[in-house]
Design a protein around this motif. Structure first.
Motif, mmCIF file in Angstrom:
data_model
loop_
_atom_site.group_PDB
_atom_site.id
_atom_site.type_symbol
_atom_site.label_atom_id
_atom_site.label_comp_id
_atom_site.label_asym_id
_atom_site.label_seq_id
_atom_site.Cartn_x
_atom_site.Cartn_y
_atom_site.Cartn_z
ATOM 1 N N ILE A 71 47.448 20.626 -3.561
ATOM 2 C CA ILE A 71 48.183 19.766 -4.478
ATOM 3 C C ILE A 71 49.387 20.584 -4.936
ATOM 4 C CG2 ILE A 71 48.112 18.538 -6.702
ATOM 5 C CD1 ILE A 71 45.085 18.166 -6.263
ATOM 6 N N ASN A 72 50.533 20.242 -4.450
ATOM 7 C CA ASN A 72 51.804 20.884 -4.852
ATOM 8 C C ASN A 72 52.017 22.282 -4.275
ATOM 9 O OD1 ASN A 72 54.259 20.617 -6.411
ATOM 10 N ND2 ASN A 72 53.475 22.241 -7.720
ATOM 11 N N GLY A 73 51.091 22.800 -3.468
ATOM 12 C CA GLY A 73 51.191 24.215 -3.086
ATOM 13 C C GLY A 73 51.934 24.490 -1.792
ATOM 14 N N ASP A 74 52.725 23.534 -1.306
ATOM 15 C CA ASP A 74 53.319 23.667 0.028
ATOM 16 C C ASP A 74 54.186 24.923 0.209
ATOM 17 O OD1 ASP A 74 52.813 20.673 1.331
ATOM 18 O OD2 ASP A 74 53.036 20.635 -0.833
ATOM 19 N N ILE A 75 55.033 25.218 -0.787
ATOM 20 C CA ILE A 75 55.918 26.385 -0.644
ATOM 21 C C ILE A 75 55.080 27.652 -0.516
ATOM 22 C CG2 ILE A 75 57.562 27.859 -1.920
ATOM 23 C CD1 ILE A 75 58.787 25.308 -3.082
ATOM 24 N N SER A 76 54.047 27.741 -1.331
ATOM 25 C CA SER A 76 53.195 28.932 -1.280
ATOM 26 C C SER A 76 52.467 29.021 0.056
ATOM 27 C CB SER A 76 52.194 28.918 -2.436
ATOM 28 O OG SER A 76 52.901 28.923 -3.655
ATOM 29 N N ILE A 77 52.108 27.862 0.599
ATOM 30 C CA ILE A 77 51.445 27.876 1.913
ATOM 31 C C ILE A 77 52.413 28.386 2.993
ATOM 32 C CG2 ILE A 77 50.421 26.422 3.724
ATOM 33 C CD1 ILE A 77 49.172 24.728 1.521
ATOM 34 N N HIS A 78 53.654 27.886 2.975
ATOM 35 C CA HIS A 78 54.629 28.386 3.970
ATOM 36 C C HIS A 78 54.753 29.899 3.872
ATOM 37 C CE1 HIS A 78 56.855 24.366 3.151
ATOM 38 N NE2 HIS A 78 55.972 24.208 4.111
ATOM 39 N N MET A 100 63.519 23.706 2.520
ATOM 40 C CA MET A 100 64.089 25.013 2.852
ATOM 41 C C MET A 100 63.004 26.019 3.211
ATOM 42 S SD MET A 100 66.957 24.811 -0.080
ATOM 43 C CE MET A 100 66.871 26.504 -0.563
ATOM 44 N N SER A 101 61.891 26.010 2.476
ATOM 45 C CA SER A 101 60.891 27.043 2.753
ATOM 46 C C SER A 101 60.179 26.771 4.080
ATOM 47 C CB SER A 101 59.911 27.211 1.595
ATOM 48 O OG SER A 101 59.098 26.093 1.461
ATOM 49 N N LEU A 102 60.113 25.499 4.475
ATOM 50 C CA LEU A 102 59.560 25.204 5.801
ATOM 51 C C LEU A 102 60.520 25.688 6.891
ATOM 52 C CD1 LEU A 102 57.488 23.900 7.713
ATOM 53 C CD2 LEU A 102 58.659 21.724 7.393
ATOM 54 N N ILE A 103 61.815 25.434 6.679
ATOM 55 C CA ILE A 103 62.801 25.887 7.673
ATOM 56 C C ILE A 103 62.795 27.421 7.757
ATOM 57 C CG2 ILE A 103 65.273 25.904 8.295
ATOM 58 C CD1 ILE A 103 65.467 23.054 7.194
ATOM 59 N N ASN A 104 62.585 28.077 6.613
ATOM 60 C CA ASN A 104 62.465 29.550 6.638
ATOM 61 C C ASN A 104 61.358 29.989 7.604
ATOM 62 O OD1 ASN A 104 64.354 29.577 4.591
ATOM 63 N ND2 ASN A 104 62.924 30.141 2.961
ATOM 64 N N LEU A 105 60.212 29.332 7.460
ATOM 65 C CA LEU A 105 59.065 29.708 8.300
ATOM 66 C C LEU A 105 59.339 29.390 9.777
ATOM 67 C CD1 LEU A 105 56.074 30.586 8.673
ATOM 68 C CD2 LEU A 105 55.406 28.254 8.022
ATOM 69 N N MET A 106 60.006 28.261 10.015
ATOM 70 C CA MET A 106 60.341 27.895 11.399
ATOM 71 C C MET A 106 61.291 28.938 11.990
ATOM 72 S SD MET A 106 58.673 24.998 11.661
ATOM 73 C CE MET A 106 59.133 24.013 13.061
ATOM 74 N N ALA A 107 62.253 29.386 11.173
ATOM 75 C CA ALA A 107 63.233 30.366 11.664
ATOM 76 C C ALA A 107 62.545 31.713 11.923
ATOM 77 C CB ALA A 107 64.365 30.527 10.654
ATOM 78 N N LEU A 108 61.688 32.116 10.994
ATOM 79 C CA LEU A 108 60.984 33.397 11.147
ATOM 80 C C LEU A 108 60.251 33.460 12.482
ATOM 81 C CD1 LEU A 108 59.920 36.002 9.368
ATOM 82 C CD2 LEU A 108 57.807 34.661 9.297
ATOM 83 N N THR A 109 59.675 32.311 12.870
ATOM 84 C CA THR A 109 58.846 32.295 14.073
ATOM 85 C C THR A 109 59.594 31.713 15.271
ATOM 86 O OG1 THR A 109 57.906 30.236 13.200
ATOM 87 C CG2 THR A 109 56.639 32.240 12.842
ATOM 88 N N GLY A 110 60.907 31.566 15.137
ATOM 89 C CA GLY A 110 61.728 31.127 16.280
ATOM 90 C C GLY A 110 61.484 29.695 16.704
ATOM 91 N N ASN A 111 61.061 28.854 15.772
ATOM 92 C CA ASN A 111 60.793 27.461 16.131
ATOM 93 C C ASN A 111 61.964 26.546 15.792
ATOM 94 O OD1 ASN A 111 58.050 27.260 17.310
ATOM 95 N ND2 ASN A 111 57.483 28.304 15.407
ATOM 96 N N ILE A 112 63.120 26.906 16.261
ATOM 97 C CA ILE A 112 64.298 26.046 16.108
ATOM 98 C C ILE A 112 65.257 26.429 17.244
ATOM 99 C CG2 ILE A 112 65.520 27.609 14.484
ATOM 100 C CD1 ILE A 112 66.359 24.890 13.036
ATOM 101 N N GLY A 113 66.030 25.441 17.693
ATOM 102 C CA GLY A 113 67.014 25.752 18.736
ATOM 103 C C GLY A 113 66.425 25.747 20.130
ATOM 104 N N ARG A 114 65.264 25.108 20.290
ATOM 105 C CA ARG A 114 64.636 25.020 21.615
ATOM 106 C C ARG A 114 63.943 23.653 21.693
ATOM 107 N NH1 ARG A 114 61.350 29.277 20.984
ATOM 108 N NH2 ARG A 114 59.627 28.019 20.249
ATOM 109 N N PRO A 115 63.984 22.965 22.827
ATOM 110 C CA PRO A 115 63.269 21.688 22.911
ATOM 111 C C PRO A 115 61.776 21.883 22.620
ATOM 112 C CG PRO A 115 64.686 22.002 24.836
ATOM 113 C CD PRO A 115 64.695 23.291 24.074
ATOM 114 N N GLY A 116 61.187 20.897 21.973
ATOM 115 C CA GLY A 116 59.735 20.943 21.763
ATOM 116 C C GLY A 116 59.301 21.617 20.477
ATOM 117 N N CYS A 117 60.244 22.030 19.642
ATOM 118 C CA CYS A 117 59.875 22.626 18.356
ATOM 119 C C CYS A 117 60.952 22.308 17.334
ATOM 120 C CB CYS A 117 59.707 24.136 18.490
ATOM 121 S SG CYS A 117 61.244 25.020 18.792
ATOM 122 N N GLY A 118 60.646 22.597 16.071
ATOM 123 C CA GLY A 118 61.673 22.439 15.046
ATOM 124 C C GLY A 118 61.209 21.599 13.873
#
Ligand SMILES: Nc1nc2c(c(=O)[nH]1)N[C@H]1C(S)=C(S)[C@@H](COP(=O)(O)OP(=O)(O)OC[C@H]3O[C@@H](n4cnc5c(=O)[nH]c(N)nc54)[C@H](O)[C@@H]3O)O[C@H]1N2
Ligand SMILES: Nc1nc2c(c(=O)[nH]1)N[C@H]1C(S)=C(S)[C@@H](COP(=O)(O)OP(=O)(O)OC[C@H]3O[C@@H](n4cnc5c(=O)[nH]c(N)nc54)[C@H](O)[C@@H]3O)O[C@H]1N2
Ligand code: SF4
Ligand SMILES: [Mo]
Length: 882
Positions: free
Chosen positions: A278-285, A380-398
């Motif tokens: 409940i409300n903890g999404d940023i902390s989970i990322h 933003m915090s989800l995009i941070n996690l995606m960037a950290l793990t290279g899940n952007i800029g490639r088909p099939g992720c993002g």
């Protein structure tokens, strides 16, 4: 003069006929509808009128009347599938329709300070029927008078993500270019502006980088605050199909065990994770980021971070320092070992995707995620996690936010919000103001003035400004005030005070109760045409019969007429700003407007001029190109790209399309993805929420005067209020009146779309007819309530019209999957309740009878940047219904 004609219009006109004859407001379905009587094609192509998945739809007609809906097997999004709402959408079209402009006899006149005594009343005797000419003249005179007296910014407009692009584009022109007002908002503000502002901050552009075809090549899929099985069923079905065939792991982050959670677990419980936070999404990322850096460092994409992002050093450092999963369980609500296990799955999928050159983690999110005081930070915090793990800029992720309404993406792109111009550019951009002034045929000085006109607090703020007397008049277009929070203290008194004009299709729509003038609109399927943009940036044409219910006009035609008449009186040249003429069929041609829109996009982030080049080359019109390709995804800056159906994905290195591009891969001037550390810190929770309690209870406390409190709440990742947990477990009726022990969330139910059409469509109305509240069995046992029992769900807000000044809804208790109350599809955690806001006026819109109005009760605090309210975190108490 103007003043006189307004008085003439508002005078009692005792002899005028009642709105719908002597019987009063018609019962849905009871009308005899007469059509304009024009012929049309038998099968028309359109995007579904409901959710942002944008399913290709075939509208079947007979003698110019819509008779049935079929899914389009050739459309790449839905491939011949549709959900119950789309399939039954024809049922809502010819019921309960308004057919004549209506004028309230006792109108509110902000000029004299007169407040109508009949607002909120449902009695037809308070209205008289008028001709279009009379209504238009009255509106023109009144608006011109108010603009001249109080300035353009005193006029507001609440628009819609359900209106086609052409109308949205012109409404923005009307407000900013003609009236000189920045007081323009839309229901999209309540829906997904947290995604918009998060994308801007991180990527430099409001651009979902991915597409639906990424589903079938991804290695892991997440749903954050998104019950896709109920809200975006075709998207869910594609995900479920991919999981069934390729056994990919999935993650759902949602306090409830929804149909989405259950469906994915049914396919394979071993690789289906559910985090009931409940409300903890940023902390989970952040905790996942920590676990990946500590346990799976090989999954960190240092190349991306170092060469294509900024801000990563602080992010890495602070996550490592403060987000060890064991240390943040108070916020994530998830045991540390589950975070570590999920991080291992995430790391594996990320590495797999990178190795294959396609795939990785694809993250969808909905409004259980956007609708937070920290909604922008969630994105933003989800995009941070995606960037950290290279899940952007490639088909099939993002990251891929799911847009709610069928054309909320259009609303965003056409910039119909405070501070925005079309094509993803802010009103503060001087160069683009010049471009748009030229495209719109208005003086640049007008747009310059609008740029410095303030509308603090956005949608909620403009209603607060109305309460303070700063906003004098408002247009409500294809959006209802009941989608805004705290209706009893905010939108209703505001609309009562203002001169309010609504464009509506239904006789008993709630907006009508608080409007001075009501204009009957033609709706989806009845237009000449228009375009919608769905979640993957796909433009699609919505053809129509051009044969609406007699007396109704398309919304786009209404805005063109307004631009002409009001523009002329404000000293503009109508031929320059709206060079459109009605065609033989009596309507304006939306494709002409669309061409102007395409032309104006040149060189912008959403350049679509390739479509015009193709037209020049081949003679094929823009709409025909879109129909033939079953959609074109923006941007399409060259003929070759337009012919290929546009740009499927963004940030894949193809940004070199733009010859003079001022940026590299991402849209920020430095070409980088901007990482901003987002945090959650609950140490001052009570202090901040105690302050926010005043909203909706103290009539002199306005959010726009306390934006600093909202910023404080946002930065700490809080909710607008906290339940009084100590009173949980008490028997029904024994909780003191000032204590509210439960969390209560509102959201959607599969069978209904919003609050207007599906409650009037026979099939869906029958399937889910009643307001309900989902409850945990232990909570029910402790309260002493039974499944199916009617109760009151009461929140802290006031309702000055209630004898006890209490804001509440009545609802049937629904416990678990065996509940007698349909649909019984989800279960909730202990202490957490859920109701659909879709049924808000399914009992009656008449305030004297309406008991299900969700937004009579909700908190109006909002994210200070995105403007979104948190409809998911109200505190409530349950009382017996007696
Ligand atoms: N059937 C149907 N479909 C629709 C619509 C409709 O009215 N009916 N409307 C369309 C529109 S406009 C929209 S915006 C979308 C909305 O679609 P969704 O985003 O799926 O809608 P909601 O049901 O509002 O919220 C999703 C989930 O958020 C969860 N949630 C609540 N609090 C939190 C939290 O703190 N964190 C997380 N992670 N989750 C939380 C809720 O339990 C809920 O299951 O649907 C679109 N599609
Ligand atoms: N409590 C709570 N409130 C919420 C949400 C929530 O989760 N909880 N979700 C929010 C979200 S995500 C959204 S998107 C908004 C949606 O909010 P809205 O889009 O405002 O909701 P609708 O019920 O679709 O209202 C549309 C109105 O336009 C009218 N209409 C229908 N067709 C036409 C037409 O062709 N022309 C014109 N002019 N009018 C037409 C309808 O009769 C209705 O009055 O609600 C928000 N409000
Ligand atoms: S409501 Fe959404 S999923 Fe259902 S048919 Fe329409 S577009 Fe498709
Ligand atoms: Mo939405």
């Amino acid at each position: 003069m103007k003043r006189r004609s307004f008085i003439k219009g508002s005078a009692a006109m005792g002899a005028a006929a009642g709105v719908s004859g002597s019987k009063g407001w018609a019962v849905p379905g009871s009308d005899k509808i007469e059509l304009e009587g024009k012929k049309c094609a038998t099968n028309l192509l359109a995007a579904c009128p409901y959710c942002g998945v944008g399913c290709g739809t075939i509208i079947q007609t007979k003698n110019g009347k819509i008779t049935n809906i079929l899914p389009d097997k050739d459309h790449p999004t839905n491939k011949g599938l549709q959900c119950i709402k789309g399939l039954t959408s024809a049922e809502a079209i010819y019921v309960n329709r308004l057919t004549k402009p209506l004028i309230r006899k006792d109108m509110s006149d902000p000029h004299t300070g007169h407040i109508s005594k009949t607002k909120g009343s449902y009695d037809p005797k308070h209205f008289r029927e008028a001709t279009w000419e009379e209504a238009d003249e009255l509106i023109t005179d009144k608006i011109v008078e108010l603009v001249q007296e109080y300035g353009g910014n005193s006029i507001g407009l609440y628009g819609s993500g359900q209106l086609p692009v052409e109308g949205q584009y012109l409404e923005n022109l009307f407000m900013k270019g003609v009236l000189g007002s920045n007081t323009i908002e839309a229901n999209a503000r309540m829906c997904m502006t947290s995604a918009v502002t998060g994308y801007f901050k991180a990527l430099g552009s409001d651009t979902p980088p991915t597409c639906y075809d990424d589903i079938e090549i991804s290695d892991m899929i997440c749903f954050w605050g998104h019950n896709a099985r109920g809200s975006h069923p075709i998207l869910y079905w594609r995900v479920a199909d991919h999981k069934s065939k390729n056994d990919i792991p999935t993650l759902c982050v949602d306090p409830r065990r929804t149909g989405t959670v259950a469906g994915l677990e049914e396919i394979n419980p071993e690789n289906s994770t559910h985090f009931p936070t409940i409300n903890g999404d940023i902390s989970i990322h952040n905790a996942i980021a920590y676990a990946i850096m500590e346990k799976h460092p090989e999954a960190v994409d240092w190349n991306l971070l170092k060469n294509h992002t900024t801000g990563w050093e602080t992010y890495v450092e602070e996550v490592k320092k403060d987000y060890r999963p064991e240390d943040v369980i108070d916020r994530t609500m998830i045991p540390a070992e589950e975070i570590y296990a999920l991080a291992a799955t995430w790391a594996e999928a990320s590495i797999k995707g990178k190795k294959r050159g396609q795939g990785g983690v694809l993250a969808f999110w909905g409004i259980g995620y956007n609708q937070h005081l920290h909604g922008q930070h969630n994105t933003m915090s989800l995009i941070n996690l995606m960037a950290l793990t290279g899940n952007i800029g490639r088909p099939g992720c993002g990251p891929h936010s799911q847009t709610g309404q069928p054309n909320a993406m259009g609303e965003r792109l056409t910039g119909g919000l405070t501070g925005r111009l079309p094509f993803n550019i802010g009103l503060d951009d001087d160069k683009h103001r010049a471009v748009m002034a030229e495209a719109w045929g208005v003086p640049k000085a007008r747009l310059d003035a609008v740029a410095s006109a303030a509308n603090p607090g956005m949608a909620v703020g403009m209603m607060e400004r109305a309460l303070k007397g700063e906003v004098k008049a408002m247009f409500m277009i294809y959006a209802t005030h009941i989608d805004l929070p705290d209706a009893y203290n905010l939108s209703r008194p505001a609309m009562t005070k203002m001169f309010t004009v609504s464009q509506e299709i239904y006789k008993d729509a709630p907006n009508n109760l608080y409007s001075d003038i009501i204009l009957p609109a033609a709706t989806w399927g009845e237009w000449v045409g228009g375009t919608y943009v769905q979640s993957e940036r796909r433009f699609y044409v919505c053809d129509g019969t051009a044969n609406p219910v007699k007396g109704c006009r398309p919304d786009m035609d209404m805005v063109i007429d307004k631009i002409k008449s009001i523009g002329e009186k404000l000293g503009l040249d109508p031929k320059k700003i709206a060079p459109y003429e009605r065609k033989e069929n009596g309507y304006y041609d939306p494709e002409e407007v669309f061409r102007d829109f395409l032309k104006a996009s040149k060189g912008t982030d959403a350049d679509l001029t390739g479509i015009l080049e193709v037209e020049k080359e081949t003679g094929k019109s823009p709409y025909q190109q879109i129909r033939d390709l079953r959609g074109i995804q923006w941007p399409a800056p060259t003929a070759a790209i337009a012919k290929a159906g546009g740009t499927k994905r963004r940030y894949m290195g193809q940004e070199s399309y733009w010859p003079d591009k001022p940026y590299a891969e991402f849209r920020h001037p430095d070409g980088k993805l901007h990482i901003h550390m987002c945090r959650q810190d609950y140490s001052n929770y009570k202090e901040v929420t105690d302050e926010l309690k005043k909203l909706g209870t103290d009539p002199n406390y306005f959010a726009i005067d306390h934006l600093d409190v909202l910023v404080k709440a946002r930065d700490a990742g809080l909710t607008p209020e906290l339940p009084d947990k100590d009173f949980l477990g008490k028997k029904i009726g024994t909780v003191p009146k000032d204590k509210f022990p439960f969390w209560w969330a509102t959201g959607v139910v599969y069978e209904h779309f919003h609050t207007a059409k599906t409650i009037r469509a026979g099939t869906t109305k029958k399937l889910v007819p009643e307001m309900y509240v989902e409850m945990h069995p232990e909570d029910a046992a402790e309260l002493g309530v039974k499944d199916g029992q009617w109760v009151k769900v009461i929140t802290r807000r006031n309702n000055p019209n209630d004898k006890n000044n209490e804001a509440y809804i009545e609802a049937r208790v629904s416990i678990g999957l065996d509940s007698v109350v349909k649909p019984a599809r989800n279960t909730v955690p202990k202490g957490f309740l859920f109701s659909p806001w879709n049924l808000s006026v399914a009992d009656s819109a008449d305030p004297a009878k309406n008991r299900w109005l969700a937004n009579g009760t909700t908190h109006r605090a909002f994210d200070p940047v995105s403007g979104q309210a948190d409809f998911k975190k109200n505190a409530c108490r349950i009382e017996p219904l007696s």
